[in-house]
Write an enzyme that holds these catalytic residues in place. Structure first.
Site, PDB file in Angstrom:
ATOM      1  N   PRO A 117      32.070  45.545  39.340  1.00  0.00           N
ATOM      2  CA  PRO A 117      32.790  43.859  40.150  1.00  0.00           C
ATOM      3  C   PRO A 117      33.297  44.534  40.346  1.00  0.00           C
ATOM      4  CG  PRO A 117      33.137  44.949  37.989  1.00  0.00           C
ATOM      5  CD  PRO A 117      32.448  45.246  37.536  1.00  0.00           C
ATOM      6  N   ASP A 118      32.697  43.846  41.504  1.00  0.00           N
ATOM      7  CA  ASP A 118      33.474  43.467  43.243  1.00  0.00           C
ATOM      8  C   ASP A 118      34.387  42.241  42.737  1.00  0.00           C
ATOM      9  OD1 ASP A 118      34.338  43.134  45.705  1.00  0.00           O
ATOM     10  OD2 ASP A 118      32.194  41.614  46.785  1.00  0.00           O
ATOM     11  N   PHE A 119      35.902  43.273  43.795  1.00  0.00           N
ATOM     12  CA  PHE A 119      37.466  42.896  43.583  1.00  0.00           C
ATOM     13  C   PHE A 119      37.678  41.341  43.809  1.00  0.00           C
ATOM     14  CE2 PHE A 119      37.910  46.126  41.347  1.00  0.00           C
ATOM     15  CZ  PHE A 119      39.408  46.963  41.098  1.00  0.00           C
ATOM     16  N   ARG A 120      37.119  40.999  44.736  1.00  0.00           N
ATOM     17  CA  ARG A 120      37.072  40.490  45.891  1.00  0.00           C
ATOM     18  C   ARG A 120      36.890  39.075  45.965  1.00  0.00           C
ATOM     19  NH1 ARG A 120      40.108  43.787  47.364  1.00  0.00           N
ATOM     20  NH2 ARG A 120      41.999  43.575  47.578  1.00  0.00           N
ATOM     21  N   ASN A 168      26.614  43.941  54.939  1.00  0.00           N
ATOM     22  CA  ASN A 168      27.438  43.226  54.306  1.00  0.00           C
ATOM     23  C   ASN A 168      27.352  41.908  53.975  1.00  0.00           C
ATOM     24  OD1 ASN A 168      29.808  43.571  52.439  1.00  0.00           O
ATOM     25  ND2 ASN A 168      30.321  41.733  53.415  1.00  0.00           N
ATOM     26  N   CYS A 227      48.852  64.678  34.289  1.00  0.00           N
ATOM     27  CA  CYS A 227      50.318  64.081  33.602  1.00  0.00           C
ATOM     28  C   CYS A 227      51.298  64.716  34.444  1.00  0.00           C
ATOM     29  CB  CYS A 227      50.281  65.594  32.128  1.00  0.00           C
ATOM     30  SG  CYS A 227      52.355  65.320  31.700  1.00  0.00           S
ATOM     31  N   ALA A 257      33.784  48.154  47.497  1.00  0.00           N
ATOM     32  CA  ALA A 257      33.181  47.838  46.406  1.00  0.00           C
ATOM     33  C   ALA A 257      31.938  47.018  46.319  1.00  0.00           C
ATOM     34  CB  ALA A 257      34.018  46.418  45.464  1.00  0.00           C
ATOM     35  N   HIS A 265      40.633  55.945  47.793  1.00  0.00           N
ATOM     36  CA  HIS A 265      41.326  55.576  46.976  1.00  0.00           C
ATOM     37  C   HIS A 265      41.397  56.131  45.378  1.00  0.00           C
ATOM     38  CE1 HIS A 265      41.072  51.413  48.967  1.00  0.00           C
ATOM     39  NE2 HIS A 265      42.032  52.023  49.910  1.00  0.00           N
ATOM     40  N   ASP A 323      34.613  55.017  41.767  1.00  0.00           N
ATOM     41  CA  ASP A 323      33.846  56.340  40.521  1.00  0.00           C
ATOM     42  C   ASP A 323      33.197  57.007  40.121  1.00  0.00           C
ATOM     43  OD1 ASP A 323      31.757  54.961  41.731  1.00  0.00           O
ATOM     44  OD2 ASP A 323      32.300  53.069  42.114  1.00  0.00           O
ATOM     45  N   ASN A 336      35.808  53.427  47.103  1.00  0.00           N
ATOM     46  CA  ASN A 336      35.613  53.218  45.657  1.00  0.00           C
ATOM     47  C   ASN A 336      36.159  54.419  44.084  1.00  0.00           C
ATOM     48  OD1 ASN A 336      34.054  50.686  45.873  1.00  0.00           O
ATOM     49  ND2 ASN A 336      32.033  51.892  46.019  1.00  0.00           N
TER      50      ASN A 336
END
Length: 246
Positions: free
Chosen positions: A35-38, A215, A131, A26, A123, A108, A106
């Site tokens: 936004p970063d999740f964590r 990071n 459908c 992320a 993911h 996106d 990600n």
């Protein structure tokens, strides 16, 4: 401020590597406004009627699709987001033959938007939807433009984003592609991820070659990394491309 000595070390590792793979999370898209999740202030630190982990689960989607889509449209979709310096640098490295694949957690699609061709999406992607009744595919635009609380196919079936929800397994073919790319590489650059999401993080942990970690926070692989860079990944990759040999 990016420490140029470490950027030069990263450049040397890339030049000398036989095959390099990038593994990102992320943090790569944060500089594009996603936004970063964590992290502090990220999605998971905010307050909702239900915990985000519950909303983004397969069971919740099946039971409360309207609640799911209200959250999903408001907090998971960023159609105006554009690739940042990290995305562009990775695409350029691939075009130069210095990077064999991007493996991303990600959803996106910004790596592809930047020009990367070999992108493995662990993911899934918000740009793919299908459908649940007939299997017909739909682009993101159908989700964004639908006036229905729950978007539906002409056949009447509910449209589901092709993203991995909690309680779902990762796609077998995607896992096999990931394992094959990492097995063939001798350099792994990890960026913008705390390596807390499994089973995705297990691939990085099992890698046998040299590891570089870019990071802003510690990861459980810091101790075995050949190079650690604590700086925004966009700034790191931009600095790298400023000195990297063509």
């Amino acid at each position: 401020m990016v420490e140029m000595q470490r950027i030069r070390m990263l450049s040397d590792l890339l030049v000398n590597a036989r095959r390099t793979v990038f593994f990102g999370g992320a943090g790569v898209s944060q500089e594009s406004g996603i936004p970063d999740f964590r992290s502090q202030g990220g999605l998971y630190s905010q307050q909702w009627k239900y915990p985000p982990e519950m909303i983004l689960s397969r069971g919740f989607f099946r039971r409360f699709p309207e609640e799911f889509y209200h959250f999903y449209r408001e907090k998971m979709l960023f159609p105006a987001a554009q690739p940042n310096a990290a995305h562009r640098a990775l695409a350029r490295l691939e075009a130069m033959g210095r990077l064999s694949a991007v493996i991303t957690q990600n959803i996106d699609g910004l790596h592809q938007a930047a020009g990367s061709r070999r992108v493995i999406e662990l993911h899934g992607s918000v740009h793919r939807n299908f459908c649940m009744k007939c299997g017909q595919s739909f682009p993101l635009e159908n989700i964004l433009s639908s006036n229905d609380a729950v978007p539906r196919c002409p056949c009447g079936g509910i449209i589901k984003p092709d993203v991995v929800l909690y309680g779902e397994n990762l796609d077998v073919n995607t896992l096999e592609e990931t394992a094959a790319e990492l097995a063939a590489a001798d350099l792994l650059i990890i960026g913008g991820t705390s390596l807390q999401v499994y089973p995705a993080a297990a691939f990085a942990a099992d890698f046998q070659g040299d590891v570089v970690i870019i990071n802003r926070s510690e990861t459980n692989l810091d101790g075995r990394a050949k190079l650690l860079i604590d700086a925004p990944i966009g700034a790191v990759m931009e600095a790298l491309m400023g000195i990297f040999p063509e």
